[in-house]
Design an enzyme around this catalytic site. Structure first.
Site, PDB file in Angstrom:
ATOM      1  N   PRO A   2       0.828  -1.205   0.000  1.00  0.00           N
ATOM      2  CA  PRO A   2       0.000   0.000   0.000  1.00  0.00           C
ATOM      3  C   PRO A   2       0.865   1.258   0.000  1.00  0.00           C
ATOM      4  O   PRO A   2       1.925   1.279   0.607  1.00  0.00           O
ATOM      5  CB  PRO A   2      -0.804  -0.103   1.291  1.00  0.00           C
ATOM      6  N   GLU A   3       0.434   2.269  -0.716  1.00  0.00           N
ATOM      7  CA  GLU A   3       1.116   3.565  -0.697  1.00  0.00           C
ATOM      8  C   GLU A   3       0.201   4.566   0.004  1.00  0.00           C
ATOM      9  O   GLU A   3      -0.851   4.206   0.523  1.00  0.00           O
ATOM     10  CB  GLU A   3       1.468   4.003  -2.117  1.00  0.00           C
ATOM     11  N   HIS A  94      -5.804 -15.142   9.083  1.00  0.00           N
ATOM     12  CA  HIS A  94      -4.798 -14.090   8.919  1.00  0.00           C
ATOM     13  C   HIS A  94      -4.943 -12.956   9.934  1.00  0.00           C
ATOM     14  O   HIS A  94      -4.150 -12.028   9.935  1.00  0.00           O
ATOM     15  CB  HIS A  94      -4.840 -13.512   7.503  1.00  0.00           C
ATOM     16  N   ARG A 114       1.046 -11.637   4.964  1.00  0.00           N
ATOM     17  CA  ARG A 114       2.503 -11.789   4.812  1.00  0.00           C
ATOM     18  C   ARG A 114       3.285 -11.382   6.063  1.00  0.00           C
ATOM     19  O   ARG A 114       4.505 -11.479   6.070  1.00  0.00           O
ATOM     20  CB  ARG A 114       2.974 -10.985   3.608  1.00  0.00           C
ATOM     21  N   ARG A 156      20.706  17.506  -3.740  1.00  0.00           N
ATOM     22  CA  ARG A 156      21.127  16.106  -3.826  1.00  0.00           C
ATOM     23  C   ARG A 156      21.720  15.784  -5.191  1.00  0.00           C
ATOM     24  O   ARG A 156      21.168  16.190  -6.198  1.00  0.00           O
ATOM     25  CB  ARG A 156      19.912  15.180  -3.631  1.00  0.00           C
TER      26      ARG A 156
END
Ligand code: ZN
Length: 282
Positions: A2-3, A94, A114, A156
């Site tokens: 997920p973002e 789960h 997971r 950077r």
């Protein structure tokens, strides 16, 4: 994985369904989900019992529920789900932690196939939990300072996509939304941060916000049905992706076939025509 938009959708669900309620019981069902709570699962459960949830907050991909001065801190990892529903429904294998409330209404289940996700109690963390204080504000927060972030990015010597993924510069942007925002801003992922003009960085963050907003309104992106909102439903933003996961398919803007390059053990997707490779400096 997920973002930010997916985590924000979960936050909104928690805000709607959990805030204002008082925790009754906390059942740790798998110790791995509480590995970051160093005092152990028993302490975690005891510390939360009887506490009222006063908010649902997020920074980058972290979520926290303030309880008094402390916070229940959560990271969904690769496959974590926060599910709210009828407390009598069957318990899936789960589910790692189950939280019930004193009103006997819908319970909250942290499910994680997971097991990369985790929960912990951050003492004194109601405003900003200490374990995530080093993470930079994300582009949807009011604390996000575009001028300061632009200056740091332009300081950077790194490729712009690498800078976007650096959670100490800006949080919440992962592989999918980095590729989509760079495509909108017509910037190749390897463009050197130092060489970008301030206006180009500003346009890139405007693209990041646009992509996030569109994904939020589509309920987020999911590729494997693992990411879901608190009601167990997945979003459909993947249907709107322009380049991510679309190697060889036509660019929606110019029709050129989308290119996939290896990038940090993963991939970078871009349009060869809209996002020309930077020239190598002599
Ligand atoms: Zn194109």
């Amino acid at each position: 994985m997920p973002e930010l938009p997916e985590v924000e959708i979960v936050r909104r669900g928690l805000e709607q369904h959990v805030v204002g309620r008082t925790i009754d019981e906390v059942q740790p069902l798998h110790p791995r989900a509480l590995r970051r709570h160093l005092a152990g699962p028993g302490d975690f459960a005891a510390a939360l019992r009887g506490r009222q949830v006063s908010g649902a907050r997020r920074r980058g991909k972290y979520l926290w529920l303030p309880v008094g001065d402390d916070a229940l801190l959560a990271h969904l990892g690769m496959s974590g789900q926060m599910l709210v529903g009828d407390p009598a429904r069957p318990l899936s294998p789960h589910v790692r932690v189950r939280i019930t409330f004193t009103d006997s209404g819908p319970d909250l289940r942290f499910s994680d196939q997971r097991t990369f996700g985790h929960l912990s109690l951050a003492a004194g963390g109601a405003v900003l939990p200490a374990p995530i204080a080093h993470i930079a504000p994300d582009p949807l927060e009011t604390a996000f300072d575009l001028a300061a972030v632009t200056a740091r990015i332009r300081g950077r010597r790194t490729g712009i996509k690498r800078a976007l993924l650096d959670q100490s510069l800006v949080s919440g942007i992962g592989n999918i939304y980095a590729d989509e925002a760079l495509w909108r801003a017509r910037l190749h992922w390897a463009r050197e941060s130092q060489m970008l003009r301030p206006g180009q960085v500003a346009a890139l963050f405007a693209s990041v916000r646009e992509v996030f907003a569109e994904s939020l309104s589509a309920g987020g992106t999911t590729f494997d049905r693992l990411y879901v909102n608190v009601n167990g439903q997945s979003g459909y933003y993947e249907r709107s992706l322009a380049v991510y996961g679309r190697a060889g398919l036509p660019c929606p803007r110019c029709g050129a076939p989308v290119r996939r390059d290896p990038f940090m053990n993963r991939s970078a997707f871009s349009c060869p025509r809209c996002q020309p490779r930077p020239r190598v400096r002599p």
